[in-house]
Motif scaffolding. Sequence first.
Motif, PDB file in Angstrom:
ATOM      1  N   ASP A 100      42.408  32.236  26.645  1.00 46.75           N
ATOM      2  CA  ASP A 100      41.118  32.222  27.231  1.00 46.75           C
ATOM      3  C   ASP A 100      40.601  33.506  27.474  1.00 46.75           C
ATOM      4  OD1 ASP A 100      40.386  29.448  28.885  1.00 46.75           O
ATOM      5  OD2 ASP A 100      39.420  31.423  29.928  1.00 46.75           O
ATOM      6  N   GLU A 101      39.156  33.390  27.666  1.00 48.29           N
ATOM      7  CA  GLU A 101      38.415  34.787  27.752  1.00 48.29           C
ATOM      8  C   GLU A 101      38.126  35.036  29.284  1.00 48.29           C
ATOM      9  OE1 GLU A 101      34.863  34.829  25.265  1.00 48.29           O
ATOM     10  OE2 GLU A 101      35.749  33.075  24.352  1.00 48.29           O
ATOM     11  N   ASP A 102      38.804  34.065  30.286  1.00 46.84           N
ATOM     12  CA  ASP A 102      38.540  34.251  31.842  1.00 46.84           C
ATOM     13  C   ASP A 102      39.409  35.294  32.171  1.00 46.84           C
ATOM     14  OD1 ASP A 102      37.303  34.057  34.198  1.00 46.84           O
ATOM     15  OD2 ASP A 102      37.577  32.238  34.457  1.00 46.84           O
ATOM     16  N   LEU A 103      39.208  36.430  32.048  1.00 45.14           N
ATOM     17  CA  LEU A 103      40.055  37.555  32.270  1.00 45.14           C
ATOM     18  C   LEU A 103      39.615  38.405  33.581  1.00 45.14           C
ATOM     19  CD1 LEU A 103      41.689  38.814  29.077  1.00 45.14           C
ATOM     20  CD2 LEU A 103      42.514  37.065  30.673  1.00 45.14           C
ATOM     21  N   ARG A 104      40.131  38.948  34.589  1.00 35.74           N
ATOM     22  CA  ARG A 104      39.789  39.670  35.404  1.00 35.74           C
ATOM     23  C   ARG A 104      40.782  40.777  35.834  1.00 35.74           C
ATOM     24  NH1 ARG A 104      38.123  34.502  39.064  1.00 35.74           N
ATOM     25  NH2 ARG A 104      37.073  33.634  37.045  1.00 35.74           N
ATOM     26  N   PRO A 105      40.401  42.019  36.244  1.00 32.89           N
ATOM     27  CA  PRO A 105      41.318  43.229  36.623  1.00 32.89           C
ATOM     28  C   PRO A 105      41.999  42.354  37.742  1.00 32.89           C
ATOM     29  CG  PRO A 105      38.981  43.635  36.443  1.00 32.89           C
ATOM     30  CD  PRO A 105      38.962  42.303  36.239  1.00 32.89           C
ATOM     31  N   SER A 106      43.356  42.699  37.910  1.00 27.28           N
ATOM     32  CA  SER A 106      44.150  42.406  38.759  1.00 27.28           C
ATOM     33  C   SER A 106      44.161  43.412  39.948  1.00 27.28           C
ATOM     34  CB  SER A 106      45.674  42.221  38.499  1.00 27.28           C
ATOM     35  OG  SER A 106      46.600  41.897  39.369  1.00 27.28           O
ATOM     36  N   GLU A 107      44.361  42.778  41.149  1.00 32.29           N
ATOM     37  CA  GLU A 107      44.216  43.780  42.425  1.00 32.29           C
ATOM     38  C   GLU A 107      45.783  44.125  42.706  1.00 32.29           C
ATOM     39  OE1 GLU A 107      41.500  44.658  43.973  1.00 32.29           O
ATOM     40  OE2 GLU A 107      40.203  43.508  42.509  1.00 32.29           O
ATOM     41  N   GLU A 108      46.600  43.424  42.283  1.00 32.13           N
ATOM     42  CA  GLU A 108      47.854  43.804  42.251  1.00 32.13           C
ATOM     43  C   GLU A 108      48.404  44.859  41.697  1.00 32.13           C
ATOM     44  OE1 GLU A 108      50.403  40.894  42.903  1.00 32.13           O
ATOM     45  OE2 GLU A 108      49.014  39.333  43.249  1.00 32.13           O
ATOM     46  N   GLY A 109      48.482  45.981  42.104  1.00 32.28           N
ATOM     47  CA  GLY A 109      48.264  47.465  41.315  1.00 32.28           C
ATOM     48  C   GLY A 109      49.578  47.465  40.520  1.00 32.28           C
TER      49      GLY A 109
ATOM     50  N   ALA B 212      46.785  48.987  32.853  1.00 32.07           N
ATOM     51  CA  ALA B 212      45.637  48.102  33.640  1.00 32.07           C
ATOM     52  C   ALA B 212      46.339  46.730  33.888  1.00 32.07           C
ATOM     53  CB  ALA B 212      44.390  48.197  33.097  1.00 32.07           C
ATOM     54  N   ALA B 213      46.134  46.341  35.005  1.00 31.43           N
ATOM     55  CA  ALA B 213      46.801  44.883  35.109  1.00 31.43           C
ATOM     56  C   ALA B 213      45.545  43.896  35.183  1.00 31.43           C
ATOM     57  CB  ALA B 213      47.667  44.671  36.583  1.00 31.43           C
ATOM     58  N   TRP B 214      45.964  42.747  34.508  1.00 30.00           N
ATOM     59  CA  TRP B 214      44.715  41.863  34.269  1.00 30.00           C
ATOM     60  C   TRP B 214      45.379  40.402  34.711  1.00 30.00           C
ATOM     61  CZ3 TRP B 214      39.731  42.751  32.917  1.00 30.00           C
ATOM     62  CH2 TRP B 214      39.733  44.182  32.456  1.00 30.00           C
ATOM     63  N   GLU B 215      44.488  39.535  35.044  1.00 29.75           N
ATOM     64  CA  GLU B 215      44.958  38.200  35.644  1.00 29.75           C
ATOM     65  C   GLU B 215      44.039  37.152  34.716  1.00 29.75           C
ATOM     66  OE1 GLU B 215      44.153  37.866  39.752  1.00 29.75           O
ATOM     67  OE2 GLU B 215      45.838  39.173  40.299  1.00 29.75           O
ATOM     68  N   CYS B 216      44.672  36.408  34.243  1.00 29.98           N
ATOM     69  CA  CYS B 216      44.078  35.155  33.508  1.00 29.98           C
ATOM     70  C   CYS B 216      43.700  33.674  34.414  1.00 29.98           C
ATOM     71  CB  CYS B 216      44.948  34.822  32.112  1.00 29.98           C
ATOM     72  SG  CYS B 216      44.100  33.510  31.296  1.00 29.98           S
ATOM     73  N   ALA B 217      42.567  33.615  34.568  1.00 31.44           N
ATOM     74  CA  ALA B 217      42.240  32.584  35.364  1.00 31.44           C
ATOM     75  C   ALA B 217      42.510  30.998  34.910  1.00 31.44           C
ATOM     76  CB  ALA B 217      40.857  32.738  35.702  1.00 31.44           C
ATOM     77  N   ALA B 218      42.691  31.102  33.733  1.00 31.58           N
ATOM     78  CA  ALA B 218      42.917  29.751  32.895  1.00 31.58           C
ATOM     79  C   ALA B 218      44.529  29.329  33.177  1.00 31.58           C
ATOM     80  CB  ALA B 218      42.614  29.937  31.437  1.00 31.58           C
ATOM     81  N   CYS B 219      45.332  30.242  32.766  1.00 32.97           N
ATOM     82  CA  CYS B 219      46.904  29.987  32.787  1.00 32.97           C
ATOM     83  C   CYS B 219      47.418  30.706  34.281  1.00 32.97           C
ATOM     84  CB  CYS B 219      47.438  30.246  31.767  1.00 32.97           C
ATOM     85  SG  CYS B 219      47.496  32.059  31.230  1.00 32.97           S
ATOM     86  N   ASN B 220      46.873  31.456  34.917  1.00 34.83           N
ATOM     87  CA  ASN B 220      47.318  32.030  35.975  1.00 34.83           C
ATOM     88  C   ASN B 220      48.311  33.193  35.648  1.00 34.83           C
ATOM     89  OD1 ASN B 220      45.788  31.209  38.192  1.00 34.83           O
ATOM     90  ND2 ASN B 220      46.803  29.170  38.204  1.00 34.83           N
ATOM     91  N   ARG B 221      48.423  33.822  34.640  1.00 33.11           N
ATOM     92  CA  ARG B 221      49.323  34.797  34.385  1.00 33.11           C
ATOM     93  C   ARG B 221      48.803  36.212  34.391  1.00 33.11           C
ATOM     94  NH1 ARG B 221      50.637  31.111  29.979  1.00 33.11           N
ATOM     95  NH2 ARG B 221      52.819  30.700  29.884  1.00 33.11           N
ATOM     96  N   ALA B 222      49.692  37.063  35.105  1.00 24.75           N
ATOM     97  CA  ALA B 222      49.131  38.368  35.211  1.00 24.75           C
ATOM     98  C   ALA B 222      50.027  39.057  34.146  1.00 24.75           C
ATOM     99  CB  ALA B 222      49.464  38.883  36.520  1.00 24.75           C
ATOM    100  N   PHE B 223      49.201  40.192  33.666  1.00 29.86           N
ATOM    101  CA  PHE B 223      49.889  41.224  32.597  1.00 29.86           C
ATOM    102  C   PHE B 223      49.437  42.567  32.687  1.00 29.86           C
ATOM    103  CE2 PHE B 223      46.403  40.806  29.768  1.00 29.86           C
ATOM    104  CZ  PHE B 223      45.682  39.444  30.028  1.00 29.86           C
ATOM    105  N   ALA B 224      49.848  43.358  32.033  1.00 27.72           N
ATOM    106  CA  ALA B 224      49.527  44.872  32.084  1.00 27.72           C
ATOM    107  C   ALA B 224      49.377  45.230  30.596  1.00 27.72           C
ATOM    108  CB  ALA B 224      50.574  45.565  32.926  1.00 27.72           C
ATOM    109  N   LEU B 225      48.457  46.063  30.404  1.00 24.87           N
ATOM    110  CA  LEU B 225      48.240  46.668  29.051  1.00 24.87           C
ATOM    111  C   LEU B 225      48.252  48.115  29.307  1.00 24.87           C
ATOM    112  CD1 LEU B 225      44.792  45.135  27.709  1.00 24.87           C
ATOM    113  CD2 LEU B 225      47.196  44.475  27.264  1.00 24.87           C
ATOM    114  N   SER B 226      49.092  48.747  28.229  1.00 29.03           N
ATOM    115  CA  SER B 226      49.339  50.131  28.319  1.00 29.03           C
ATOM    116  C   SER B 226      49.122  50.666  27.165  1.00 29.03           C
ATOM    117  CB  SER B 226      50.514  50.349  28.836  1.00 29.03           C
ATOM    118  OG  SER B 226      51.538  49.996  28.285  1.00 29.03           O
ATOM    119  N   PHE B 227      48.718  52.162  26.751  1.00 28.47           N
ATOM    120  CA  PHE B 227      48.581  52.688  25.570  1.00 28.47           C
ATOM    121  C   PHE B 227      49.668  53.319  25.241  1.00 28.47           C
ATOM    122  CE2 PHE B 227      47.407  56.637  23.426  1.00 28.47           C
ATOM    123  CZ  PHE B 227      46.834  56.062  22.269  1.00 28.47           C
TER     124      PHE B 227
END
Length: 65
Positions: free
Chosen positions: A15-24, A31-46
């Motif tokens: 899904d494309e409905d991603l938003r930056p996660s407030e949970e640090g 960066a932490a992101w949350e998916c509004a469609a499946c309610n998963r949170a994940f982090a991206l790192s380089f």
Amino acid sequence: MSGRAAPFYCPYCGDEDLRPSEEGTAKGKGAAWECAACNRAFALSFLGLLAGGLPSAHTEGGDPS
Ligand SMILES: [Zn+2]
């Protein structure tokens, strides 16, 4: 590079409905992101550059050094 890369799609449901996660995530942990469609949170790192380095086009045209 800002350190925050924005994903375009959720890696789990696509899904494309991603938003930056407030949970640090800690600084530098990605960066932490949350998916509004499946309610998963994940982090991206380089992780780093690939061993092959940049494409050869980058070095074409004569290197002054
Ligand atoms: Zn999702």
